[in-house]
Design an enzyme around this catalytic site. Structure first.
Site, PDB file in Angstrom:
ATOM      1  N   SER A 120      41.037  48.255  45.300  1.00  0.00           N
ATOM      2  CA  SER A 120      40.225  48.629  46.449  1.00  0.00           C
ATOM      3  C   SER A 120      39.436  49.909  46.152  1.00  0.00           C
ATOM      4  CB  SER A 120      41.111  48.775  47.695  1.00  0.00           C
ATOM      5  OG  SER A 120      40.337  48.797  48.865  1.00  0.00           O
ATOM      6  N   HIS A 226      42.251  40.250  51.228  1.00  0.00           N
ATOM      7  CA  HIS A 226      42.326  41.534  50.521  1.00  0.00           C
ATOM      8  C   HIS A 226      43.684  41.703  49.833  1.00  0.00           C
ATOM      9  CE1 HIS A 226      40.789  45.517  49.656  1.00  0.00           C
ATOM     10  NE2 HIS A 226      41.830  46.105  50.201  1.00  0.00           N
TER      11      HIS A 226
END
Length: 246
Positions: A120, A226
């Site tokens: 991320s 994610h």
């Protein structure tokens, strides 16, 4: 290298690995904390783990590092400046990229080959590091490549990003671009891991980066969001480790 002093604290053992909390100095003289995990059977390589999130959100867990130590890597995972006793303040990929370059330089003093893994926001840092240093293998998992897109995609982050950059993307173009790996060519080989249904860092971050640097980049897209389910997370990490070692 591992003698106890003010900058080295050994943590209680988890499994067979010795884990330390250390501090190192960056090129702009900030004191940054990190975990270091020693492999029981070294493979002669180092692995820099760059966490996602900011401040206490997304803080690295030593247990996540042990899959890499199990493969023989000397593992280092910075907390980023201003966290857990460190000096300075994070600024999301501008001055705090020196936290990553400083950690990379620390590892190169102990091993001959260093790879980097980032998740991320850590993927953003990993790709920026690959621009500044000759990283052997760079892995960005769900990594940010264009901060303007992050501003558009994540309304809950907009106030924080304005604080880090000094304003809106249209008025602070340089501040957003300097934090965007899309505009910073890597020096080595890059592997991008991304979930097709990621709503936090959209797939376009990966596809556009891969299209811009096709000769250096591999892109693997998974039918996930994610965060991956734990079993798939560990399986993909094993594939990453195999790629890093060759």
């Amino acid at each position: 290298m591992y003698s106890p002093n003010a900058d080295w604290f050994e943590l209680p053992k988890q499994g067979p690995f010795r884990t330390f909390r250390i501090y190192y100095e960056t090129s702009d003289h900030e004191r940054v904390g990190a975990y270091v995990v020693l492999p029981t059977r070294p493979n002669g390589q180092g692995m820099l783990y760059l966490r996602g999130g900011t401040r206490n959100i997304g803080m690295v867990r030593p247990t996540r590092l042990m899959q890499f130590a199990q493969a023989g890597f000397l593992v280092m995972a910075p907390f980023y400046r201003g966290n857990l006793g460190g000096t300075g303040k994070e600024d999301f990929g501008h001055h705090d990229i020196r936290d990553a370059t400083g950690a990379y330089d620390w590892l190169t003093r102990h091993v001959e080959r260093v790879s980097v893994f980032g998740f991320s926001r850590g993927g953003q840092m990993a790709l920026l590091l690959a621009h500044h240093r000759p990283v052997a293998r760079t892995v960005s998992w769900a990594g940010v490549t264009n901060l303007v897109w992050t501003y558009e995609e994540q309304r809950t982050m907009q106030k924080m990003l304005r604080r880090f950059t000094g304003g809106l993307p249209e008025t602070q173009q340089h501040a957003y671009q300097v934090r965007s790996p899309l505009y910073a060519a890597p020096q080595g080989q890059v592997l991008l891991i991304h979930g097709r249904y990621d709503q936090k860092v959209r797939l376009r971050h990966a596809t556009n980066y891969a299209a811009r640097y096709p000769s250096q980049t591999r892109l693997r897209i998974y039918e996930q969001a994610h965060q991956f389910p734990l079993h798939e997370k560990f399986a993909v990490t094993k594939e990453i480790i195999d790629w890093m070692m060759h």
